[in-house]
Design a protein around this motif. Sequence first.
Motif, PDB file in Angstrom:
ATOM      1  N   GLU A   1       0.824  -1.212   0.000  1.00 60.61           N
ATOM      2  CA  GLU A   1       0.000   0.000   0.000  1.00 60.61           C
ATOM      3  C   GLU A   1       0.857   1.260   0.000  1.00 60.61           C
ATOM      4  OE1 GLU A   1      -2.560  -0.529   3.337  1.00 60.61           O
ATOM      5  OE2 GLU A   1      -4.057  -1.683   2.184  1.00 60.61           O
ATOM      6  N   ASN A   2       1.962   1.239   0.715  1.00 58.50           N
ATOM      7  CA  ASN A   2       2.860   2.397   0.696  1.00 58.50           C
ATOM      8  C   ASN A   2       3.385   2.658  -0.711  1.00 58.50           C
ATOM      9  OD1 ASN A   2       2.672   3.028   3.415  1.00 58.50           O
ATOM     10  ND2 ASN A   2       4.430   1.764   3.997  1.00 58.50           N
ATOM     11  N   ALA A   3       3.809   1.577  -1.384  1.00 60.16           N
ATOM     12  CA  ALA A   3       4.341   1.726  -2.746  1.00 60.16           C
ATOM     13  C   ALA A   3       3.238   2.148  -3.713  1.00 60.16           C
ATOM     14  CB  ALA A   3       4.974   0.411  -3.202  1.00 60.16           C
ATOM     15  N   ASP A   4       2.063   1.546  -3.585  1.00 66.85           N
ATOM     16  CA  ASP A   4       0.949   1.874  -4.478  1.00 66.85           C
ATOM     17  C   ASP A   4       0.511   3.324  -4.293  1.00 66.85           C
ATOM     18  OD1 ASP A   4      -1.049   1.379  -6.363  1.00 66.85           O
ATOM     19  OD2 ASP A   4      -2.515   0.909  -4.795  1.00 66.85           O
ATOM     20  N   ASN A   5       0.433   3.769  -3.063  1.00 71.15           N
ATOM     21  CA  ASN A   5       0.060   5.155  -2.758  1.00 71.15           C
ATOM     22  C   ASN A   5       1.036   6.127  -3.415  1.00 71.15           C
ATOM     23  OD1 ASN A   5      -1.083   7.442  -1.632  1.00 71.15           O
ATOM     24  ND2 ASN A   5      -0.324   7.048   0.443  1.00 71.15           N
ATOM     25  N   TYR A   6       2.331   5.852  -3.258  1.00 68.85           N
ATOM     26  CA  TYR A   6       3.333   6.764  -3.821  1.00 68.85           C
ATOM     27  C   TYR A   6       3.314   6.756  -5.350  1.00 68.85           C
ATOM     28  CZ  TYR A   6       7.665   8.900  -5.232  1.00 68.85           C
ATOM     29  OH  TYR A   6       8.578   9.701  -5.868  1.00 68.85           O
ATOM     30  N   LEU A   7       3.290   5.563  -5.952  1.00 68.05           N
ATOM     31  CA  LEU A   7       3.337   5.482  -7.413  1.00 68.05           C
ATOM     32  C   LEU A   7       2.115   6.146  -8.041  1.00 68.05           C
ATOM     33  CD1 LEU A   7       4.671   1.844  -7.990  1.00 68.05           C
ATOM     34  CD2 LEU A   7       5.910   4.000  -8.239  1.00 68.05           C
ATOM     35  N   SER A   8       0.946   5.951  -7.430  1.00 70.54           N
ATOM     36  CA  SER A   8      -0.274   6.577  -7.934  1.00 70.54           C
ATOM     37  C   SER A   8      -0.155   8.097  -7.889  1.00 70.54           C
ATOM     38  CB  SER A   8      -1.471   6.118  -7.104  1.00 70.54           C
ATOM     39  OG  SER A   8      -2.641   6.820  -7.479  1.00 70.54           O
ATOM     40  N   TRP A   9       0.280   8.626  -6.765  1.00 71.31           N
ATOM     41  CA  TRP A   9       0.414  10.079  -6.595  1.00 71.31           C
ATOM     42  C   TRP A   9       1.509  10.640  -7.507  1.00 71.31           C
ATOM     43  CZ3 TRP A   9       4.495  13.157  -4.898  1.00 71.31           C
ATOM     44  CH2 TRP A   9       4.186  14.484  -4.600  1.00 71.31           C
ATOM     45  N   PHE A  10       2.640   9.937  -7.585  1.00 76.63           N
ATOM     46  CA  PHE A  10       3.773  10.433  -8.372  1.00 76.63           C
ATOM     47  C   PHE A  10       3.432  10.472  -9.864  1.00 76.63           C
ATOM     48  CE2 PHE A  10       7.929   9.850 -10.511  1.00 76.63           C
ATOM     49  CZ  PHE A  10       8.564  10.984 -10.023  1.00 76.63           C
ATOM     50  N   CYS A  11       2.783   9.410 -10.371  1.00 76.28           N
ATOM     51  CA  CYS A  11       2.398   9.392 -11.782  1.00 76.28           C
ATOM     52  C   CYS A  11       1.413  10.524 -12.094  1.00 76.28           C
ATOM     53  CB  CYS A  11       1.776   8.047 -12.148  1.00 76.28           C
ATOM     54  SG  CYS A  11       2.965   6.679 -12.165  1.00 76.28           S
ATOM     55  N   GLU A  12       0.463  10.723 -11.202  1.00 78.33           N
ATOM     56  CA  GLU A  12      -0.499  11.815 -11.394  1.00 78.33           C
ATOM     57  C   GLU A  12       0.206  13.168 -11.444  1.00 78.33           C
ATOM     58  OE1 GLU A  12      -4.413  13.773  -9.196  1.00 78.33           O
ATOM     59  OE2 GLU A  12      -2.874  12.735  -8.029  1.00 78.33           O
ATOM     60  N   GLN A  13       1.153  13.390 -10.524  1.00 78.37           N
ATOM     61  CA  GLN A  13       1.868  14.668 -10.466  1.00 78.37           C
ATOM     62  C   GLN A  13       2.709  14.894 -11.713  1.00 78.37           C
ATOM     63  OE1 GLN A  13       1.773  17.240  -8.023  1.00 78.37           O
ATOM     64  NE2 GLN A  13      -0.085  16.055  -7.619  1.00 78.37           N
ATOM     65  N   ARG A  14       3.403  13.858 -12.187  1.00 81.08           N
ATOM     66  CA  ARG A  14       4.238  14.031 -13.379  1.00 81.08           C
ATOM     67  C   ARG A  14       3.385  14.340 -14.610  1.00 81.08           C
ATOM     68  NH1 ARG A  14       9.079  15.318 -11.801  1.00 81.08           N
ATOM     69  NH2 ARG A  14       9.509  15.324 -14.049  1.00 81.08           N
ATOM     70  N   LEU A  15       2.222  13.683 -14.717  1.00 85.53           N
ATOM     71  CA  LEU A  15       1.348  13.931 -15.862  1.00 85.53           C
ATOM     72  C   LEU A  15       0.734  15.326 -15.793  1.00 85.53           C
ATOM     73  CD1 LEU A  15      -0.445  10.461 -16.198  1.00 85.53           C
ATOM     74  CD2 LEU A  15       1.283  11.432 -17.724  1.00 85.53           C
ATOM     75  N   LEU A  16       0.311  15.738 -14.603  1.00 89.14           N
ATOM     76  CA  LEU A  16      -0.267  17.077 -14.453  1.00 89.14           C
ATOM     77  C   LEU A  16       0.764  18.161 -14.759  1.00 89.14           C
ATOM     78  CD1 LEU A  16      -2.461  16.665 -11.239  1.00 89.14           C
ATOM     79  CD2 LEU A  16      -3.247  16.874 -13.607  1.00 89.14           C
ATOM     80  N   LYS A  17       1.999  17.914 -14.355  1.00 86.77           N
ATOM     81  CA  LYS A  17       3.064  18.880 -14.661  1.00 86.77           C
ATOM     82  C   LYS A  17       3.272  18.992 -16.167  1.00 86.77           C
ATOM     83  CE  LYS A  17       7.847  20.086 -13.509  1.00 86.77           C
ATOM     84  NZ  LYS A  17       9.062  19.696 -12.744  1.00 86.77           N
ATOM     85  N   LEU A  18       3.228  17.864 -16.864  1.00 83.17           N
ATOM     86  CA  LEU A  18       3.355  17.886 -18.324  1.00 83.17           C
ATOM     87  C   LEU A  18       2.197  18.644 -18.967  1.00 83.17           C
ATOM     88  CD1 LEU A  18       4.529  14.261 -19.189  1.00 83.17           C
ATOM     89  CD2 LEU A  18       5.767  16.361 -19.669  1.00 83.17           C
ATOM     90  N   LEU A  19       0.983  18.385 -18.476  1.00 79.13           N
ATOM     91  CA  LEU A  19      -0.198  19.024 -19.050  1.00 79.13           C
ATOM     92  C   LEU A  19      -0.208  20.532 -18.807  1.00 79.13           C
ATOM     93  CD1 LEU A  19      -2.926  16.382 -18.108  1.00 79.13           C
ATOM     94  CD2 LEU A  19      -1.854  16.745 -20.332  1.00 79.13           C
ATOM     95  N   SER A  20       0.398  20.961 -17.713  1.00 77.82           N
ATOM     96  CA  SER A  20       0.408  22.397 -17.397  1.00 77.82           C
ATOM     97  C   SER A  20       1.250  23.196 -18.382  1.00 77.82           C
ATOM     98  CB  SER A  20       0.922  22.621 -15.970  1.00 77.82           C
ATOM     99  OG  SER A  20       2.298  22.292 -15.870  1.00 77.82           O
ATOM    100  N   THR A  21       2.196  22.521 -19.041  1.00 78.30           N
ATOM    101  CA  THR A  21       3.066  23.214 -20.009  1.00 78.30           C
ATOM    102  C   THR A  21       2.900  22.659 -21.422  1.00 78.30           C
ATOM    103  OG1 THR A  21       4.885  21.686 -19.484  1.00 78.30           O
ATOM    104  CG2 THR A  21       4.789  23.756 -18.243  1.00 78.30           C
TER     105      THR A  21
END
Length: 461
Positions: free
Chosen positions: A150-170
């Motif tokens: 669950e710790n790994a799943d929580n982080y990977l889910s959040w990290f992937c979302e953040q990287r994609l949102l950062k890409l979409l912002s630019t």
Amino acid sequence: MSKIRVKQEESLSIKFIHQMKVGDNRRLDLYFFLPKEMGIGPQSLNEEEYYHSAITGRRSYYSTGLHLPLVQSRFASQKKRTIEEFRLYLNLFAYQFSVAIETDSKELAQIEDPKDFFNSLQALCDLVSQLLKKFRRNEPSDPKWKSYFENADNYLSWFCEQRLLKLLSTAPRSSEFSEILDSAIALCRAENEHRKTKRYNSQQTKDDPNRISNKMLLLRRLIQQGVVLKEEMKTLGTGLKKMTTGFATAMVMLVVSALIIKAQGVFSGLTIALVLTLAVIYGFREIFKEDIRNALWRLIQKGRPKWSRILRDTNSQTPIAKQLVWLDFMKTIELPDKVAEILKRRHRQNKLDAEVLHYGIHTRVTQKEFLAGYTSIQEQVNFSLAPFARHLERGKAKIYKEQDGKISNDSVERRYQINLILAVKDGKDAVQYARYKITMNRSTIIDISQSELPEGIAAIE
């Protein structure tokens, strides 16, 4: 020989990545040729300060690709493994997954063409979605194992979302690719909903950007446990430097004492003239003492490694590899023959005087096998060029043009070209080379391109 390439990391940084296996003995040298017009040299850039502030490295276990035992069907039989083994495999997958997504997203962010950008974005989204599904299919039921998952799943889910949102912002503005944009946003929303459904984070944590960021940093450190190697850094030559300081001081004092005795012979008794003469002698001593010490130390240290590093497994504390590190300015006549030959074959217009900044690293990997599941170690070293950029001039020139009797002008930015030669030697094999051109201005790296080598020079495969 392992494939080694130099890539742009961010706007003003570059990196090289390579892998090493059990028993490898590798010497890697980078020669940065900095044009004199950049104003960068031993007088303006301190090598030790640059090393500690602008060169960062990451060394970890590595397994080819992301198809690790955790995402393979045979790993479903978890009872045959201990909880320690499960955690190691889990961490290795989660760490490599996060590093791969981070690397791909940074490279994608540098694409300017809308079509290439959105096609690459679609491929990245598909890859993220597939890997997360495979990962979650192997969720354990045992509470002792489940907490790590669950710790790994929580982080990977959040990290992937953040990287994609950062890409979409630019992302480039284009209505033509709205379908790909919507699918990327849908994936981000799905991951956000996944974390809500699993109740990984409290509402209070989600509402506070500082709390959620700090929690994810903690989870990242947890998944790095057992994967990222512990580093023990040591500065070499400390005792030798003290001896050099003592010797330089003794030499200066010998000269000063001789001058004092000579002055006392010239002036009879304690006079104003004698006092002034002694003051001048001591003044010159303070002026030249540091210069003599620094010159002597540079002479003694030339060609010697400046730092050593031991890489250890964070769980067993077993030494995995030992490294020696060099960083110094070199004269052109001190370059190895092959490097000098590559340099001479540059295009005529680029044959400008340059300062040579040399970075070297020699790694000896242990002969003992790594932990089960680990096939090699990966090293990534980042060089920030921001300290170089601070010395550069801003472009002030203008280019004028006339059209229909109207005169207009365009501002021209000042660009600089750094030549980089990479040399790699594995064990007793012949040295292989690669050459790159780094074009930059004061604010960003504009381009990194690999150049052909002269005939007869072995190129890195």
